[in-house]
Design a protein around this motif. Structure first.
Motif, mmCIF file in Angstrom:
data_model
loop_
_atom_site.group_PDB
_atom_site.id
_atom_site.type_symbol
_atom_site.label_atom_id
_atom_site.label_comp_id
_atom_site.label_asym_id
_atom_site.label_seq_id
_atom_site.Cartn_x
_atom_site.Cartn_y
_atom_site.Cartn_z
ATOM 1 N N ALA A 258 0.291 1.263 -0.738
ATOM 2 C CA ALA A 258 -1.020 1.120 -0.250
ATOM 3 C C ALA A 258 -1.372 2.217 0.490
ATOM 4 N N TYR A 259 -2.357 3.085 0.217
ATOM 5 C CA TYR A 259 -2.706 4.292 1.044
ATOM 6 C C TYR A 259 -4.316 4.219 1.379
ATOM 7 N N ALA A 260 -4.466 4.202 2.706
ATOM 8 C CA ALA A 260 -5.939 3.875 3.452
ATOM 9 C C ALA A 260 -6.595 5.022 3.323
ATOM 10 N N PRO A 261 -7.810 5.055 3.278
ATOM 11 C CA PRO A 261 -8.745 6.066 3.682
ATOM 12 C C PRO A 261 -8.429 6.917 4.712
ATOM 13 N N ASP A 262 -8.317 8.125 4.913
ATOM 14 C CA ASP A 262 -8.034 8.853 6.039
ATOM 15 C C ASP A 262 -9.264 9.603 6.524
ATOM 16 N N PRO A 263 -9.993 9.448 7.937
ATOM 17 C CA PRO A 263 -11.245 9.994 7.980
ATOM 18 C C PRO A 263 -11.043 11.474 7.866
ATOM 19 N N GLU A 264 -10.034 11.927 7.877
ATOM 20 C CA GLU A 264 -9.821 13.677 7.849
ATOM 21 C C GLU A 264 -9.756 13.704 6.428
ATOM 22 N N HIS A 267 -5.877 10.342 1.451
ATOM 23 C CA HIS A 267 -5.479 9.037 1.787
ATOM 24 C C HIS A 267 -4.140 8.990 2.716
ATOM 25 N N ARG A 268 -3.889 7.993 3.600
ATOM 26 C CA ARG A 268 -2.591 8.056 4.376
ATOM 27 C C ARG A 268 -1.800 6.929 4.267
ATOM 28 N N LEU A 269 -0.559 6.952 3.927
ATOM 29 C CA LEU A 269 0.296 5.906 3.815
ATOM 30 C C LEU A 269 -0.069 4.858 4.594
ATOM 31 N N ALA A 295 9.850 4.983 4.336
ATOM 32 C CA ALA A 295 10.746 6.509 4.104
ATOM 33 C C ALA A 295 11.811 6.062 2.960
ATOM 34 N N ALA A 296 12.353 4.967 3.067
ATOM 35 C CA ALA A 296 13.239 4.666 2.024
ATOM 36 C C ALA A 296 12.842 4.754 0.470
ATOM 37 N N GLU A 301 3.520 10.893 2.372
ATOM 38 C CA GLU A 301 2.777 10.235 3.707
ATOM 39 C C GLU A 301 1.363 10.324 3.540
ATOM 40 N N ARG A 302 1.067 11.398 2.430
ATOM 41 C CA ARG A 302 -0.549 11.540 2.294
ATOM 42 C C ARG A 302 -0.643 11.928 0.739
ATOM 43 N N ILE A 303 -2.049 11.374 0.620
ATOM 44 C CA ILE A 303 -2.616 11.801 -0.863
ATOM 45 C C ILE A 303 -3.769 12.732 -0.482
ATOM 46 N N PRO A 304 -3.730 13.903 -1.126
ATOM 47 C CA PRO A 304 -4.746 14.613 -0.721
ATOM 48 C C PRO A 304 -6.093 14.265 -1.440
ATOM 49 N N ALA A 305 -7.082 14.562 -1.201
ATOM 50 C CA ALA A 305 -8.402 14.235 -1.658
ATOM 51 C C ALA A 305 -8.387 15.114 -2.966
#
Length: 306
Positions: A258-264, A267-269, A295-296, A301-305
């Motif tokens: 699950a990747y949450a919306p990143d304010p920057e 999306h971040r893991l 990590a396993a 870590e991130r999904i770009p916009a």
């Protein structure tokens, strides 16, 4: 002596024994080193290479388990919470059960890696756990297991009976379909669409009446569609809408990152979530928030916009 072909099944065995994927990898490496150092003493006439390796791995695991507390899930520690606003305080002093990343190893079968079963095995004494796995999962004979554990066949049979009795008291959800089963994939896709849209009513409609939600290392857990839904409302209120997901497989079960919306931006893991599907409903979701667990699974870590 080529021991490398046995690495995957040995990692799965040590994982079942320890409840930790990271420790399992370390213990298998120790097993391989011990096998190499004692290769001159290996007697092919007495035991196959596979049997010999399991003897070494079992001893390594039993040594590692001396004085160790079992690895639980939150549902194994106490009653469910009925407060969706309870503090989300991690309990880092608890050695939590970890999921097994299926994609890392090519195993013939994963039924005995189910999270609920591995969690149930943690209540057994280490030697009982070893006997149960060696006899019923790996199909070694009682004589072979007695040799591996340096004990007698009657002692092996007695330990197996005690292990069976202990596991019989554990709730069993019944036969579970494989994650690539079309019906399971359909349920998971509906769940993911609702999750990404932060659509709590749609999520709740996909749950069994007594669905369980738990989230190690937070010791809280919830039972029932109402409390599950109320907690998910809190999550989406805290982290926003417009999530993204990536499907993976863990413990022979459907799972997703699950990747949450990143304010920057992008999306971040956020978490790795392992799902139990019964029929056409989600019966259990274990949400792992430990970065080491994620990590396993080799997750970005991130999904770009877009």
């Amino acid at each position: 002596m080529d021991v490398e072909p046995y690495r995957g099944e040995l990692v799965a065995y040590c994982y079942r024994m320890l409840g930790s994927f990271h420790e399992a990898e370390d213990l298998v490496q120790e097993t391989m080193l011990r096998a190499w150092r004692s290769r001159d003493r290996y007697d092919a006439a007495r035991a196959s290479l596979r049997t010999w390796l399991y003897r070494i791995a079992t001893n390594v695991c039993l040594t590692a388990l001396e004085g160790r507390a079992r690895r639980p899930l939150p549902s194994g520690l106490g009653a469910p919470s009925d407060d969706p606003a309870a503090p989300l305080t991690p309990a880092y002093d608890v050695p939590w059960l970890q999921p097994f990343p299926d994609a890392r190893f090519d195993l013939a079968a994963r039924t005995d890696l189910r999270l609920a079963l591995v969690a149930a095995m943690q209540v057994l004494q280490p030697r009982q756990r070893a006997v149960l796995l060696l006899r019923e999962v790996l199909q070694f004979s009682a004589a072979e297991v007695a040799d591996q554990l340096a004990t007698t066949v009657p002692a092996v049979n007695s330990a197996l009976q005690r292990a069976r009795t202990a596991l019989a008291r554990v709730d069993d959800p019944g036969a579970l379909a494989e994650p690539d089963d079309p019906a399971v994939r359909a349920v998971l896709q509906r769940y993911l669409r609702a999750f990404e849209a932060a659509d709590v009513p749609a999520l709740v409609r996909l749950l069994t009446d007594d669905a369980v939600l738990e989230m190690p290392p937070v010791p809280l857990w919830y039972r029932g569609r109402d409390d599950y839904g109320r907690f998910m409302t809190r999550v989406f209120t805290m982290r926003g809408t417009g999530w993204r997901t990536r499907v993976v497989s863990a413990n022979g079960q459907p799972a997703f990152a699950a990747y949450a919306p990143d304010p920057e931006g992008g999306h971040r893991l956020h978490t790795l979530q392992v799902v139990t599907v019964l029929g056409e409903r989600v019966a259990h979701t274990v949400v792992f928030a430990d970065p080491a667990v994620c990590a396993a699974f080799d997750l970005p870590e991130r999904i770009p916009a877009n």
